[in-house]
Design an enzyme around this catalytic site. Structure first.
Site, PDB file in Angstrom:
ATOM      1  N   CYS A   1       0.916  -1.137   0.222  1.00 24.71           N
ATOM      2  CA  CYS A   1      -0.051   0.059  -0.025  1.00 24.71           C
ATOM      3  C   CYS A   1       0.847   1.255   0.087  1.00 24.71           C
ATOM      4  CB  CYS A   1      -0.859  -0.031   1.141  1.00 24.71           C
ATOM      5  SG  CYS A   1      -1.949   1.548   1.184  1.00 24.71           S
TER       6      CYS A   1
ATOM      7  N   CYS B   1      -0.010   4.127   2.495  1.00 26.93           N
ATOM      8  CA  CYS B   1       0.386   3.667   3.740  1.00 26.93           C
ATOM      9  C   CYS B   1       1.774   3.610   3.910  1.00 26.93           C
ATOM     10  CB  CYS B   1      -0.394   2.557   4.245  1.00 26.93           C
ATOM     11  SG  CYS B   1      -2.353   2.526   4.328  1.00 26.93           S
TER      12      CYS B   1
END
Length: 184
Positions: free
Chosen positions: A131, A134
């Protein structure tokens, strides 16, 4: 299963993983809590029961109850967040990014360990789950929290080796079952 048993379970072609595991678990610059919390969160994110069991057994000897729980919490919350925020980075429709996530993430506010440690655990899981949003967010928080780039790299190295071991053991199990079925 212990860490030594985990290493022994690896096939000969994965010798580098055996050697790397020992090295990354002695990461200079990271505290024992940071190393083992990142290793446990990475093992959980890698979804291999043998790896998770072996690393959790060793982590129990190295971590306080709060730190053990924080590593598990990071793995759980990041499993949710990484999917949601990865979706936002994958879709070309920017309207979704303007909408509230409406996902509970209270554990991030009070993880039970030093904020830097929790962010390192979250970074490790986010790298495994690929991700980008993130990873960027947790890397920024870690650096703002006083970590060096070497600490970030050490955490990512832990995640990469733990994940590679999980993938290798899963493949070996699948291949072994396939050979048994083919012989029958």
């Amino acid at each position: 299963m212990s860490i030594d048993n985990l290493k022994s379970a690896l096939p000969g072609y994965a010798k580098d993983l055996k050697l790397n595991l020992g090295n990354v678990l002695r990461a200079p610059g990271l505290s024992e809590q940071q190393v083992w919390g990142a290793a446990l969160a990475s093992a959980i994110a890698s979804r291999n029961p043998k790896v998770t069991t072996a690393i959790e057994a060793e982590a129990r000897r190295k971590l306080s109850g709060n730190a053990l729980n924080a590593a598990k919490t990071a793995a759980a919350v990041m499993a949710m967040n990484n999917v949601y925020y990865r979706f936002l980075s994958l879709t070309s429709n920017e309207e979704y990014a303007k909408m509230p996530a409406n996902l509970r993430m209270n554990a991030i506010a009070q993880p039970g360990v030093d904020r830097l440690d929790f962010e390192l655990y979250s970074l490790a899981v986010s790298v495994i789950n690929a991700c980008r949003k993130c990873v960027d967010s947790h890397e920024q928080q870690v650096l703002k929290g006083g970590a060096s780039k070497e600490m970030v790299q050490a955490t990512v190295r832990i995640a990469s080796v733990v994940h590679a071991i999980a993938v290798t053991l899963e493949a070996e199990e699948s291949l072994g079952e396939g050979e048994t079925r083919a012989a029958a």
